[in-house]
Design a protein around this motif. Structure first.
Motif, mmCIF file in Angstrom:
data_model
loop_
_atom_site.group_PDB
_atom_site.id
_atom_site.type_symbol
_atom_site.label_atom_id
_atom_site.label_comp_id
_atom_site.label_asym_id
_atom_site.label_seq_id
_atom_site.Cartn_x
_atom_site.Cartn_y
_atom_site.Cartn_z
ATOM 1 N N GLU A 234 -22.806 75.161 55.221
ATOM 2 C CA GLU A 234 -24.086 75.854 55.350
ATOM 3 C C GLU A 234 -24.697 76.192 53.980
ATOM 4 O O GLU A 234 -25.867 75.911 53.733
ATOM 5 C CB GLU A 234 -23.834 77.142 56.132
ATOM 6 C CG GLU A 234 -24.987 77.587 56.966
ATOM 7 C CD GLU A 234 -24.578 78.825 57.755
ATOM 8 O OE1 GLU A 234 -25.176 79.878 57.507
ATOM 9 O OE2 GLU A 234 -23.637 78.726 58.581
ATOM 10 N N VAL A 235 -23.893 76.798 53.081
ATOM 11 C CA VAL A 235 -24.472 77.243 51.804
ATOM 12 C C VAL A 235 -24.697 76.072 50.844
ATOM 13 O O VAL A 235 -25.546 76.146 49.949
ATOM 14 C CB VAL A 235 -23.613 78.341 51.114
ATOM 15 C CG1 VAL A 235 -23.548 79.583 51.963
ATOM 16 C CG2 VAL A 235 -22.235 77.833 50.731
ATOM 17 N N ALA A 236 -23.945 74.976 51.042
ATOM 18 C CA ALA A 236 -24.047 73.842 50.109
ATOM 19 C C ALA A 236 -25.420 73.180 50.153
ATOM 20 O O ALA A 236 -25.829 72.497 49.214
ATOM 21 C CB ALA A 236 -22.961 72.814 50.418
ATOM 22 N N VAL A 237 -26.152 73.383 51.246
ATOM 23 C CA VAL A 237 -27.463 72.738 51.400
ATOM 24 C C VAL A 237 -28.421 73.185 50.296
ATOM 25 O O VAL A 237 -29.146 72.373 49.723
ATOM 26 C CB VAL A 237 -28.063 73.088 52.786
ATOM 27 C CG1 VAL A 237 -29.448 72.489 52.944
ATOM 28 C CG2 VAL A 237 -27.135 72.635 53.890
ATOM 29 N N GLU A 238 -28.410 74.470 49.975
ATOM 30 C CA GLU A 238 -29.402 75.012 49.044
ATOM 31 C C GLU A 238 -28.842 75.358 47.673
ATOM 32 O O GLU A 238 -29.592 75.506 46.713
ATOM 33 C CB GLU A 238 -29.984 76.300 49.659
ATOM 34 C CG GLU A 238 -31.481 76.232 49.903
ATOM 35 C CD GLU A 238 -32.048 77.638 50.011
ATOM 36 O OE1 GLU A 238 -32.885 77.997 49.168
ATOM 37 O OE2 GLU A 238 -31.628 78.367 50.929
ATOM 38 N N ALA A 239 -27.519 75.540 47.578
ATOM 39 C CA ALA A 239 -26.932 76.129 46.361
ATOM 40 C C ALA A 239 -26.853 75.127 45.216
ATOM 41 O O ALA A 239 -26.729 73.914 45.424
ATOM 42 C CB ALA A 239 -25.541 76.661 46.664
ATOM 43 N N ASP A 240 -26.956 75.664 43.983
ATOM 44 C CA ASP A 240 -26.563 74.903 42.796
ATOM 45 C C ASP A 240 -25.072 75.107 42.534
ATOM 46 O O ASP A 240 -24.409 74.247 41.974
ATOM 47 C CB ASP A 240 -27.331 75.397 41.559
ATOM 48 C CG ASP A 240 -28.829 75.259 41.719
ATOM 49 O OD1 ASP A 240 -29.281 74.131 41.977
ATOM 50 O OD2 ASP A 240 -29.538 76.276 41.601
ATOM 51 N N LEU A 241 -24.588 76.286 42.920
ATOM 52 C CA LEU A 241 -23.201 76.659 42.626
ATOM 53 C C LEU A 241 -22.667 77.490 43.781
ATOM 54 O O LEU A 241 -23.366 78.380 44.281
ATOM 55 C CB LEU A 241 -23.160 77.486 41.332
ATOM 56 C CG LEU A 241 -21.825 78.108 40.932
ATOM 57 C CD1 LEU A 241 -20.802 77.025 40.567
ATOM 58 C CD2 LEU A 241 -22.002 79.056 39.739
ATOM 59 N N VAL A 242 -21.443 77.182 44.201
ATOM 60 C CA VAL A 242 -20.751 78.023 45.176
ATOM 61 C C VAL A 242 -19.569 78.663 44.455
ATOM 62 O O VAL A 242 -18.807 77.968 43.770
ATOM 63 C CB VAL A 242 -20.242 77.194 46.382
ATOM 64 C CG1 VAL A 242 -19.511 78.099 47.375
ATOM 65 C CG2 VAL A 242 -21.406 76.471 47.061
ATOM 66 N N LEU A 243 -19.479 79.977 44.552
ATOM 67 C CA LEU A 243 -18.321 80.694 43.991
ATOM 68 C C LEU A 243 -17.452 81.127 45.144
ATOM 69 O O LEU A 243 -17.930 81.830 46.052
ATOM 70 C CB LEU A 243 -18.787 81.932 43.217
ATOM 71 C CG LEU A 243 -19.590 81.689 41.945
ATOM 72 C CD1 LEU A 243 -20.100 83.011 41.375
ATOM 73 C CD2 LEU A 243 -18.732 80.965 40.905
#
Ligand code: AMP
Ligand code: MG
Length: 407
Positions: A234-243
């Motif tokens: 879900e978050v990978a769609v918009e993120a530049d970086l996932v922590l």
């Protein structure tokens, strides 16, 4: 195992660039310039008085004590400069210089004789107390380079130069996923036996905001690979970086590396020769964003963020890499074996301005109370010999924004 320098270089090498976007300067505080800014016009825009007094046309000659000058009138700031030629005008600070005037004599050096005349009290050199057009900035002069954060001082220059819009880097978009069945994020919820309060997410959220990043999500997840995979997708769609925090070391619940493999992520590295934070990993997700897997111990999370996420964000924003200061140890210090050591420390300065660093007690990764006493990270190279008191070590500011906070 990869050195800190090699791991960071690998991360930055796969970082790519962030796009620029236009931003009204009124809204640009905290953003970072994506392009150099140059003056478009002269500053000051016209010759004007630097003092309250009289503007004289001395024709380049010394102004003699005792000379008496007829006053043609008064010019104040915002007046258009008078066009009539005259030997002397009463003038206020910031008012445009009348044509031909080449000196401003402050009131203190004169005596007013009557409504129409004044006398100069001392011999004066010509040409004083005038602010020349363009003496601060000429059209085309550089104001700030790309990579400069927009702060109060830069806003003052942009405002004075009449620059209403600047190109800034798009804010990095970051998502935070904290893992751990034991974590409770709701401060009002009572803790059951075995539970602890989640503190990594709030730290990361605040630190990211202070750095000018946009936090897309800050979620607390259980040790559940399926839940993690769904949140990641879900978050990978918009993120530049996932922590992510937690579940990257050798415990039975440390599922993050396997979950990343299953999701088709490309591992950049797993494990770095640093202490704390050794199990830290980095990956590129199939959808494109980078991921930093920070170990869950709060100090390891803080350290991993400070020395991997911060350099990455600075790189994206076009800011130069940070450089350490050198400070003298107040006490001897043992090395950290084959690992680069990062130590909670307090930097202060002596009466003569020498920087001193005290390595704090309580270096274990679970101890967060000592983080508040620290204002620095002291760092020790791998395989460093014991350092004597007074030896110099590299120190970085504790805070992710890179600012020093000394006593
Ligand atoms: P892990 O890296 O998941 O093995 O976690 C290491 C240690 O950090 C454990 O004691 C966890 O309970 C603790 N921990 C993990 N995540 C957090 C968090 N978000 N806030 C506070 N402590 C955490
Ligand atoms: Mg865990």
């Amino acid at each position: 195992m990869l050195s800190y320098e090699a791991a960071l270089a690998r991360l930055i090498a796969s970082a790519g660039a962030l796009p620029a976007e236009a931003c009204a300067t009124d809204e640009a505080a905290g953003r970072v310039l994506a392009e150099a800014v140059r003056a478009q016009a002269a500053l000051p825009p016209f010759d004007n008085a630097a003092m309250d007094g009289y503007a004289l046309r001395s024709d380049g000659r010394a102004i003699a004590a005792g000379s008496v000058w007829p006053i043609a009138g008064r010019v104040v700031a915002a007046d258009a400069p008078p066009q009539a030629p005259a030997a002397a005008w009463e003038i206020m600070t910031g008012a445009a210089l009348p044509p031909g005037a080449d000196s401003v004599v402050p009131y203190e050096r004169t005596k007013r004789l009557d409504a129409a005349r004044m006398r100069v009290l001392e011999d004066l050199a010509p040409g004083r107390h005038i602010r020349r057009a363009g003496s601060d900035l000429q059209p085309g002069d550089p104001i700030a380079t790309a990579g400069t954060p927009v702060d109060a001082t830069l806003r003052m220059l942009l405002a004075a130069a009449g620059i209403g819009q600047v190109q800034v880097k798009r804010a990095p978009r970051v998502a935070i996923l904290s893992t751990g069945d034991e974590l409770v994020a709701d401060a009002d919820a009572p803790l059951r036996p075995g539970q602890i309060r989640a503190s990594n997410g709030p730290f990361l959220q605040t630190a990211l905001t202070e750095l000018g990043a946009r936090v897309l999500a800050c979620r607390t997840l259980g040790d559940d690979p399926a839940q993690f995979a769904a949140a990641l997708a879900e978050v990978a769609v918009e993120a530049d970086l996932v922590l992510t925090t937690g579940a990257v070391s050798a415990g039975v619940h440390d599922f993050v590396p396997a979950a990343l493999g299953k999701a088709g992520a490309q591992l950049l590295f797993q494990g770095v020769a640093i202490r704390p934070g050794k199990p830290l990993l980095a990956a590129r997700l199939a959808q494109g964003p980078l991921l930093l897997g920070l170990p869950g111990n709060p100090v390891a999370t803080v350290l991993g963020f400070r020395f991997f996420a911060v350099p990455l964000l600075r790189h994206w924003l076009g800011r130069p890499p940070e450089r350490p200061l050198l400070a003298r140890l107040t006490e001897p210090l043992r090395g950290r074996g084959a690992l680069r050591g990062f130590l909670k420390a307090r930097v202060s300065h002596d009466g003569d301005g020498t920087l001193r660093v005290r390595v704090l007690a309580g270096q274990e990764s679970f101890r967060i109370a000592s983080l508040l006493q620290a204002n620095a990270w002291a760092t020790l190279a791998p395989d460093a010999d014991e350092l004597a008191a007074d030896a110099r070590v590299e120190v970085y500011p504790r805070d992710p924004d890179g600012r020093w906070r000394f006593d």
